[in-house]
Design a protein around this motif. Structure first.
Motif, mmCIF file in Angstrom:
data_model
loop_
_atom_site.group_PDB
_atom_site.id
_atom_site.type_symbol
_atom_site.label_atom_id
_atom_site.label_comp_id
_atom_site.label_asym_id
_atom_site.label_seq_id
_atom_site.Cartn_x
_atom_site.Cartn_y
_atom_site.Cartn_z
ATOM 1 N N SER A 133 81.233 54.976 31.272
ATOM 2 C CA SER A 133 79.986 54.580 30.393
ATOM 3 C C SER A 133 79.302 55.736 30.033
ATOM 4 C CB SER A 133 79.264 53.368 30.971
ATOM 5 O OG SER A 133 78.708 53.982 32.339
ATOM 6 N N THR A 181 89.103 51.960 29.005
ATOM 7 C CA THR A 181 87.548 52.007 29.459
ATOM 8 C C THR A 181 87.259 51.634 30.928
ATOM 9 O OG1 THR A 181 86.978 50.067 28.152
ATOM 10 C CG2 THR A 181 87.034 52.384 26.930
ATOM 11 N N GLY A 188 81.558 49.826 32.010
ATOM 12 C CA GLY A 188 80.688 49.877 30.964
ATOM 13 C C GLY A 188 80.804 50.483 29.889
ATOM 14 N N GLY A 218 80.796 53.211 26.637
ATOM 15 C CA GLY A 218 80.150 54.725 26.405
ATOM 16 C C GLY A 218 80.104 54.758 24.876
ATOM 17 N N GLN A 278 85.502 47.537 27.664
ATOM 18 C CA GLN A 278 84.127 47.897 27.606
ATOM 19 C C GLN A 278 83.328 47.848 26.314
ATOM 20 O OE1 GLN A 278 82.724 47.610 30.685
ATOM 21 N NE2 GLN A 278 84.569 47.572 31.817
ATOM 22 N N PRO A 306 83.099 50.279 23.867
ATOM 23 C CA PRO A 306 82.268 51.382 23.515
ATOM 24 C C PRO A 306 82.004 51.604 22.163
ATOM 25 C CG PRO A 306 84.360 52.200 23.892
ATOM 26 C CD PRO A 306 84.642 50.791 24.140
#
Length: 277
Positions: free
Chosen positions: A27, A44, A47, A49, A70, A72
């Motif tokens: 992240s 990922t 969290g 990123g 996640q 991103p």
């Protein structure tokens, strides 16, 4: 990278090469300043990123690029060639900062908003796979459908430079109540995924190939709000359960020697309004 590795933090790297194994991005803000070659897996963890791919990204046979864990934000600067197993950008927003191609043979999925930068054009040249945009195609810049059999499935598109006339390509709109640009298409499918019909924008809407309205379950389309002039050079199919509401614009069937008009809805069928053959 081989084996299993993870990257977390704010970093800038050069060339990304994943010939095997798994690379998990965390992240943080991560930039790959060179090309990216993926034959293993890039995914990922921990969290969302923000990931920037400055050079050409190539997903090779067997390769997996999967951001759906996640979601991103992603940024691409030199195009994507997809010949691998999976390309899923997740539901985060995807920015394209330069004019570039989506190429290769296999499908790509973008779950969030896709935005070409101002003055830049994304060209879809994937020849057998499908580019799916489940969010909005935001035309700060432009989008061009290449020829051969390039297929784009998208929920919705904002006003802007949307070019889809190349022979062989297909555009399918799936958004409930989506606004449909009045431009020239090759094959066009209007298939809302709910009860709100898609709305044809005003102007000249030309379909050089086939036009299909409805997916057999949900609503269809309406021309009543903006009254476009519609020209169809191929065949027209209205799917079962679809509803089409005509406007005051003329619908013209314009190709010899023969075209078909197939209405699979219940009698008396759908009224196209004024028709010229």
């Amino acid at each position: 990278v081989t084996g299993t590795s993870a990257i977390a933090g704010t970093y800038t790297f050069g060339i990304l090469s994943v010939p095997s194994g798994i690379l998990s991005l965390s992240s943080y803000t991560i930039t790959f300043a060179g090309t990216s070659s993926i034959t293993g897996t890039v995914n990922t963890i921990a969290g969302p990123g923000a990931y920037t791919f400055t050079g050409l990204m190539t997903v090779n046979g067997g390769g997996i690029f999967d951001m759906s864990g996640q979601n991103p934000t992603t940024s691409f600067n030199a195009g994507i060639t997809m010949n691998g197993t999976t390309f899923n950008a997740g539901s985060g927003d995807a920015a394209f900062t330069a004019s570039q191609n989506l190429a290769g043979a296999n499908s790509m999925t973008f779950g969030g908003t896709v935005t070409p930068a101002s003055g830049k054009v994304i060209t879809n040249t994937i020849n057998t796979g499908i580019v799916t945009i489940n969010g909005t195609l935001t035309l700060t810049g432009g989008w061009t459908q290449g020829g051969v059999s390039s297929t784009l499935v998208l929920s919705s598109v904002t006003a802007g430079a949307f070019t889809a006339a190349a022979a062989g390509n297909t555009v399918t709109f799936t958004g409930n109540g989506a606004a449909i640009p009045a431009t020239t298409y090759n094959h066009l499918n209007l298939k809302p995924n709910g009860s709100s019909p898609q709305v044809l924008n005003g102007g000249a809407l030309t379909v050089n190939g086939n036009l299909t309205i409805g997916d057999g379950t949900n609503s269809g389309a309406t021309a009543a709000a903006n009254n476009p002039a519609i020209t169809i050079q191929g065949n027209l199919t209205i799917a079962a359960n679809a509803v089409y509401t005509h406007g005051s614009g003329i619908t013209t069937f314009q190709k010899g020697p023969a075209q078909s008009w197939t209405d699979n809805t219940a009698a008396p069928g759908q009224d196209l309004g004024t028709v010229v053959i």
